[in-house]
Design a protein around this motif. Sequence first.
Motif, PDB file in Angstrom:
ATOM      1  N   SER A 186       0.829  -1.218   0.000  1.00 18.08           N
ATOM      2  CA  SER A 186       0.000   0.000   0.000  1.00 18.08           C
ATOM      3  C   SER A 186       0.857   1.259   0.000  1.00 18.08           C
ATOM      4  N   GLY A 187       2.125   1.114   0.396  1.00 15.65           N
ATOM      5  CA  GLY A 187       3.053   2.245   0.360  1.00 15.65           C
ATOM      6  C   GLY A 187       3.091   3.042   1.633  1.00 15.65           C
ATOM      7  N   THR A 188       2.114   2.869   2.499  1.00 18.58           N
ATOM      8  CA  THR A 188       2.090   3.661   3.749  1.00 18.58           C
ATOM      9  C   THR A 188       1.825   2.735   4.931  1.00 18.58           C
ATOM     10  N   PRO A 189       2.739   1.785   5.211  1.00 21.60           N
ATOM     11  CA  PRO A 189       2.520   0.883   6.346  1.00 21.60           C
ATOM     12  C   PRO A 189       2.702   1.606   7.679  1.00 21.60           C
ATOM     13  N   GLU A 190       1.855   1.258   8.629  1.00 19.30           N
ATOM     14  CA  GLU A 190       1.971   1.799   9.970  1.00 19.30           C
ATOM     15  C   GLU A 190       2.982   0.949  10.754  1.00 19.30           C
ATOM     16  N   PHE A 191       3.995   1.661  11.328  1.00 19.57           N
ATOM     17  CA  PHE A 191       5.043   0.942  12.040  1.00 19.57           C
ATOM     18  C   PHE A 191       4.493   0.110  13.185  1.00 19.57           C
ATOM     19  N   ALA A 192       3.550   0.639  13.904  1.00 19.43           N
ATOM     20  CA  ALA A 192       2.985  -0.069  15.060  1.00 19.43           C
ATOM     21  C   ALA A 192       2.271  -1.346  14.613  1.00 19.43           C
ATOM     22  N   ASP A 193       1.545  -1.248  13.499  1.00 21.81           N
ATOM     23  CA  ASP A 193       0.826  -2.428  13.003  1.00 21.81           C
ATOM     24  C   ASP A 193       1.803  -3.506  12.526  1.00 21.81           C
ATOM     25  N   VAL A 194       2.866  -3.073  11.819  1.00 20.71           N
ATOM     26  CA  VAL A 194       3.864  -4.024  11.334  1.00 20.71           C
ATOM     27  C   VAL A 194       4.558  -4.713  12.512  1.00 20.71           C
ATOM     28  N   HIS A 195       4.850  -3.905  13.544  1.00 20.28           N
ATOM     29  CA  HIS A 195       5.506  -4.455  14.741  1.00 20.28           C
ATOM     30  C   HIS A 195       4.613  -5.508  15.400  1.00 20.28           C
ATOM     31  N   HIS A 196       3.325  -5.206  15.468  1.00 23.65           N
ATOM     32  CA  HIS A 196       2.373  -6.151  16.083  1.00 23.65           C
ATOM     33  C   HIS A 196       2.292  -7.455  15.277  1.00 23.65           C
ATOM     34  N   ILE A 197       2.239  -7.291  13.942  1.00 22.89           N
ATOM     35  CA  ILE A 197       2.132  -8.482  13.081  1.00 22.89           C
ATOM     36  C   ILE A 197       3.374  -9.350  13.206  1.00 22.89           C
ATOM     37  N   LEU A 198       4.565  -8.721  13.168  1.00 27.37           N
ATOM     38  CA  LEU A 198       5.800  -9.496  13.284  1.00 27.37           C
ATOM     39  C   LEU A 198       5.906 -10.182  14.641  1.00 27.37           C
ATOM     40  N   THR A 199       5.413  -9.494  15.682  1.00 25.68           N
ATOM     41  CA  THR A 199       5.414 -10.101  17.025  1.00 25.68           C
ATOM     42  C   THR A 199       4.526 -11.343  17.046  1.00 25.68           C
ATOM     43  N   GLU A 200       3.354 -11.269  16.412  1.00 25.30           N
ATOM     44  CA  GLU A 200       2.437 -12.406  16.359  1.00 25.30           C
ATOM     45  C   GLU A 200       3.026 -13.565  15.548  1.00 25.30           C
ATOM     46  N   ILE A 201       3.722 -13.192  14.471  1.00 27.44           N
ATOM     47  CA  ILE A 201       4.382 -14.241  13.675  1.00 27.44           C
ATOM     48  C   ILE A 201       5.404 -14.994  14.533  1.00 27.44           C
ATOM     49  N   GLY A 202       6.150 -14.244  15.335  1.00 30.17           N
ATOM     50  CA  GLY A 202       7.129 -14.873  16.228  1.00 30.17           C
ATOM     51  C   GLY A 202       6.459 -15.782  17.244  1.00 30.17           C
ATOM     52  N   HIS A 203       5.323 -15.307  17.806  1.00 29.47           N
ATOM     53  CA  HIS A 203       4.590 -16.133  18.778  1.00 29.47           C
ATOM     54  C   HIS A 203       4.092 -17.441  18.154  1.00 29.47           C
ATOM     55  N   GLN A 204       3.573 -17.341  16.942  1.00 25.50           N
ATOM     56  CA  GLN A 204       3.039 -18.534  16.270  1.00 25.50           C
ATOM     57  C   GLN A 204       4.168 -19.510  15.898  1.00 25.50           C
ATOM     58  N   ALA A 205       5.342 -18.938  15.518  1.00 23.47           N
ATOM     59  CA  ALA A 205       6.487 -19.800  15.222  1.00 23.47           C
ATOM     60  C   ALA A 205       6.942 -20.538  16.481  1.00 23.47           C
ATOM     61  N   GLU A 206       6.931 -19.831  17.627  1.00 17.29           N
ATOM     62  CA  GLU A 206       7.268 -20.469  18.896  1.00 17.29           C
ATOM     63  C   GLU A 206       6.252 -21.559  19.242  1.00 17.29           C
ATOM     64  N   ARG A 207       5.003 -21.298  18.945  1.00 20.61           N
ATOM     65  CA  ARG A 207       3.952 -22.292  19.206  1.00 20.61           C
ATOM     66  C   ARG A 207       4.190 -23.562  18.385  1.00 20.61           C
ATOM     67  N   ALA A 208       4.536 -23.396  17.091  1.00 28.56           N
ATOM     68  CA  ALA A 208       4.828 -24.560  16.246  1.00 28.56           C
ATOM     69  C   ALA A 208       6.066 -25.295  16.758  1.00 28.56           C
ATOM     70  N   GLY A 209       7.077 -24.520  17.184  1.00 33.96           N
ATOM     71  CA  GLY A 209       8.284 -25.137  17.728  1.00 33.96           C
ATOM     72  C   GLY A 209       8.000 -25.925  18.993  1.00 33.96           C
ATOM     73  N   GLU A 210       7.053 -25.444  19.815  1.00 30.04           N
ATOM     74  CA  GLU A 210       6.684 -26.140  21.039  1.00 30.04           C
ATOM     75  C   GLU A 210       6.023 -27.489  20.728  1.00 30.04           C
ATOM     76  N   VAL A 211       5.224 -27.533  19.663  1.00 30.27           N
ATOM     77  CA  VAL A 211       4.608 -28.798  19.243  1.00 30.27           C
ATOM     78  C   VAL A 211       5.692 -29.813  18.879  1.00 30.27           C
ATOM     79  N   ILE A 212       6.680 -29.380  18.094  1.00 33.47           N
ATOM     80  CA  ILE A 212       7.769 -30.263  17.698  1.00 33.47           C
ATOM     81  C   ILE A 212       8.547 -30.729  18.929  1.00 33.47           C
ATOM     82  N   ARG A 213       8.790 -29.807  19.878  1.00 38.05           N
ATOM     83  CA  ARG A 213       9.529 -30.185  21.087  1.00 38.05           C
ATOM     84  C   ARG A 213       8.772 -31.240  21.887  1.00 38.05           C
ATOM     85  N   ARG A 214       7.465 -31.110  22.004  1.00 37.20           N
ATOM     86  CA  ARG A 214       6.676 -32.092  22.751  1.00 37.20           C
ATOM     87  C   ARG A 214       6.712 -33.460  22.073  1.00 37.20           C
TER      88      ARG A 214
END
Length: 226
Positions: A186-214
Motif C-alpha cells: 500500500s506504500g504507507t505501512p503503519e510501524f505499530a501495526d507491522v511491529h504487532h504483526i511481526l510479534t504475532e508471527i514470532g509467537h506462532q512460530a514459537e507455538r509450532a516449535g513447542e509442538v515439535i519439542r513435545r
Amino acid sequence: EITERRRTEAVLRKERDFSSAIFNTVGAIVVVLDARGVIIQCNRHCEQITGYSEAETLGKCLWDVFFDAPEATRVRSMFASLLTRKSENKYENNWLSKDKKSLLISWSSTVVADDHGAVEHVIVTGVDITEKRQAEEFERQRLLGLAHISRVSTMGQMATEIAHELNQPLCAIASYSDTCLRMFKSGTPEFADVHHILTEIGHQAERAGEVIRRIRNFVRKEAAER
C-alpha cells in the motif's frame, strides 16, 4: 520239567506280546539301535511317520536312513558322545521321510548297558513337532502383523493430531505474513501495526516449535511429561 519249561515259555511269550503291543501302539517314533548305531527294530508309528517299513531300515545305521549328509554327520557325532554319557539325551533335528519330506523331530535317547556297563542298545524315542512349530511360527507372524497394523494405526492417529496442532500456527503465520505484505504494497505501512504483526508471527512460530519439542520428548526413552 517239560511242564515247567512250557509254563515259563508261556509267561515269557505273554510278556513279549505285551511289550510288543506297547511298542507298536505308542504314539511316538521308537527306534532300537545297537552300539554301532545299526537299527535292529522300529515301531509301527515310525513306519507311519517316515514312510519306511521296518524291513527297509533293519541292518542300516540310523544316520544313513533318516538324515541328509550334513545332519547325518552331526547325528553320528552326537551318538558317539551319547555312548560315553557325555551328551544330552534330548535333541531336535530334521528327519527325512521316504518321500524326502522334512520332519522336525524332538527326540530323547536311553542307553541300555549290560552288567559291566558296556552299551548294548540305544533306544531313540521321537515326537513329530513339525505342525506344532509351523503353528507357532504362523502365530508369531500373525502377532507381528497385528503389531505392525497397530503401529501404523497409531502413527496415523498421531499424524492427524500433529497436522492439526501444526496447521493452526502455520496458518496464522501465513495470514499475518500476507497482511504484512499487503501493508507494504500500500506504500504507507503503519510501524505499530507491522511491529504487532511481526510479534504475532514470532509467537506462532514459537507455538509450532513447542509442538515439535513435545513430539521429540514423547518419543524419547524417558519418563513421560503429562
